[in-house]
Write an enzyme that holds these catalytic residues in place. Structure first.
Site, short mmCIF file in Angstrom:
data_model
loop_
_atom_site.label_atom_id
_atom_site.label_comp_id
_atom_site.label_asym_id
_atom_site.label_seq_id
_atom_site.Cartn_x
_atom_site.Cartn_y
_atom_site.Cartn_z
N CYS A 116 61.36 47.74 39.95
CA CYS A 116 60.34 48.73 39.71
C CYS A 116 60.26 49.80 40.93
CB CYS A 116 58.92 48.05 39.38
SG CYS A 116 58.48 46.91 40.68
N GLU A 160 62.61 56.91 35.05
CA GLU A 160 63.08 55.61 35.53
C GLU A 160 64.04 55.15 34.42
OE1 GLU A 160 61.03 51.51 37.09
OE2 GLU A 160 60.03 52.47 35.14
N GLU A 174 50.77 46.92 37.39
CA GLU A 174 51.98 47.45 38.16
C GLU A 174 52.96 47.84 37.36
OE1 GLU A 174 55.41 47.63 39.45
OE2 GLU A 174 55.53 45.66 39.88
N LYS A 219 51.91 34.83 29.99
CA LYS A 219 53.08 35.13 28.95
C LYS A 219 54.29 35.51 29.35
CE LYS A 219 54.40 38.44 26.71
NZ LYS A 219 56.00 38.16 26.26
#
Length: 560
Positions: free
Chosen positions: A359, A460, A325, A250
């Protein structure tokens, strides 16, 4: 129609849809085919095609659109779901709109998968997993398919990079020379591993012959992020296919286009139908359906920590094998004995490249007190000299727009938070628009005098945004570096290698760069600890996530 006319028309060969905008012209001779006959043929052919497809949910004509990108490249964009090596409409007919983040215009709309479509794709993947055409394919031949796919990626690199830039906003030079090159490299790397995955014989004594087999898991669901659409797909596809699994991917709903063009290359390279199925769809429906599907054996996910938690919950329904992750707030430590010029340049790359949408972005920079002021000034100069914001198709651009309006507004909200909490805005921190007042651009943002309790230090941001703070001792630097719920990446700058190795061991992270930042490599394991994920991707370690070890015990003489 005469026999001569029929023979002439047989020269009109089928064309590869990924190769260009329109099919080649027929090579008939005007002496053997009159204009009325030609028109009659094409009208009949069109009527036949329409008649044959009337009972189906889709036709070729509404599953592709011809597009011209801002750099002038024209290509044929698939918009369907890729299941069993064919593009099809979604069962609901619903679509996702892809928006160009540079000027906020619509590029195209693609079909959005429902839970029913996920069922169809998973069934195709399961059938392919059991089929002799894939199950019994020699591992060397499986690897050769991957090598062919890597070569096709290189052949279509400019188109893939164009789509990635148009759909995502990253600079074209980066998309071409880094992202697409990494796709080909990762596929070729794992293609080479396909016939080198094996078990071992374990000596326990003469009464038993014991050995292990490395077997594929089965159907793997893979959920891809929007910051590196093609590269992250290759990271997951490579080891999954090398080990003999089948896949349902996806793509991120924010960046749905490049993966569909890539799907054509999968078919062209010779993979059997159902081995790789690619869906676009919103996470709450298609993503959730994959994660909770009872016939999916594994989930691999890259994205936010919050979504990763939800994926874990849904995957627990049948205790799927899982690789995550997730988020990060990676520290970068600069000691007084570091090469300051190199530390500044790498620190800038480590957080400002890819519009800060990384990331592993080393977005918490901790600098030893004695060189702190000098580092801040040099970093601001580096931003001014290198971080040119603008059109991602321009060779001079370092930073394009944020991927969506939502992400753009998120970064701006953190800028306001930093100001309100009392941090010093050293540079940037503003919305940036093109000449027409459009685009999701933000000037590179640097905050100093940041406290560890501030939101901008702990959370973040995922944008061109860095906080720079000072420390007095090595012990303080390590303690503050580890004071986070995340543990993905980290970096250490020092000319003292003893200190570098000592600090690297002490930092709680899945990866440590010494005297560099974010120069990852598909041959080296990638992953985090704490709330930054579970398991590893890339390198030989990435293969372990896609196989089961089966132990076989052979009794060689023990009798009861």
């Amino acid at each position: 129609m005469t026999d001569q006319e029929a023979v002439s028309l047989n020269r009109y060969r089928p064309w590869n849809p990924s190769a260009g905008l329109v099919p080649p012209a027929p090579t008939f001779s005007t002496s053997c085919l009159s204009l009325p006959k030609l028109l009659e043929f094409f009208i009949t052919a069109l009527e036949t095609c329409t008649s044959k497809s009337s009972s189906k949910s889709s036709t070729m004509f509404d599953l592709f659109v011809n597009l011209k990108a801002p750099n002038g490249r024209e290509y044929r964009q698939p918009i369907g779901l890729f299941i069993n090596n064919e593009f099809v409409k979604s069962s609901s007919g619903e679509k996702i709109i892809s928006v160009n983040p540079t000027d906020e215009t619509e590029i195209a709309s693609v079909y959005s998968a429902s839970a029913q479509d996920v069922d169809t794709a998973v069934a195709a993947a399961r059938k392919a997993f059991k089929a002799p055409s894939w199950r019994d394919l020699p591992s060397t031949d499986r690897g050769n398919l991957m090598l062919e796919l890597a070569s096709l990626v290189e052949k279509h690199a400019e188109t893939l990079a164009t789509i990635e830039t148009w759909d995502n906003g990253k600079p074209y030079t980066v998309a071409l020379n880094e992202d697409v090159a990494e796709v080909a490299g990762a596929l070729r790397y794992y293609g080479g591993y396909a016939d080198k995955i094996h078990g071992q014989v374990i000596n326990t004594g003469p009464a038993k012959f014991a050995y292990t087999l490395r077997e594929p898991l089965g159907v793997c669901g893979q959920i891809i992020p929007w910051n590196y659409p093609l590269a992250m797909a290759a990271w997951k596809l490579g080891p999954a296919l090398a080990c003999g699994n089948t896949v349902v991917i996806k793509a991120a709903e924010q960046t749905p286009l490049s993966i569909l063009y890539f799907a054509q290359l999968i078919k062209e390279s010779g993979f059997p139908p159902g081995v790789v199925n690619i869906l676009n769809g919103v996470g709450r429906e298609a993503g959730a359906a994959i994660a909770s599907h009872l016939d999916v054996d594994k989930i691999a996910f890259t994205g936010s920590t919050a979504t990763g938690r939800q994926i874990m919950k849904m995957a627990s329904i049948n205790m799927k094998n899982i690789t995550l992750e997730t988020g990060g707030k990676s520290p970068l430590l600069v000691f007084a004995d570091a090469d300051l010029d190199q530390a500044v340049k790498w620190s800038h790359v480590g957080v400002m490249s890819n519009m800060g949408q990384i990331c592993t972005a080393t977005s918490r920079v901790l600098v030893e007190e004695s060189v702190y002021d000098k580092f801040v000034e040099l970093f601001k100069e580096q931003v001014k000299a290198v971080s040119k914001v603008g059109d991602p198709f321009s060779d001079e651009t370092f930073q394009g727009p944020q991927v969506t309006k939502t992400q753009y507004e998120r970064v701006l909200s953190y800028i306001e938070s930093g100001k309100s909490e009392g941090a010093t805005l050293a540079t940037g921190g503003e919305a940036y628009k093109d000449a027409n007042g459009k685009g999701f651009f933000i000037t590179p943002t640097v905050f100093t005098n940041v406290k560890d309790t501030m939101k901008i230090y702990r959370e973040e941001v995922f944008g061109p945004f860095v906080v720079i703070s000072s420390f007095k001792t090595e012990e303080e630097a390590i303690e503050r570096a580890n004071d986070t719920t995340y543990g993905l990446g980290s970096a250490v700058f020092t000319e003292n290698l003893t200190k570098a190795h000592r600090v690297a061991r002490a930092i709680e992270a899945g990866m440590v760069w010494i005297n560099s930042s974010n120069d990852s490599d598909y041959r080296i394991p990638f992953g985090g600890v704490k709330q930054s994920g579970i398991g590893r991707e890339l390198g030989e370690a990435g293969l372990a996530a896609y196989t089961n070890a089966k132990a076989v015990h052979v009794n060689m003489g023990t009798r009861l």
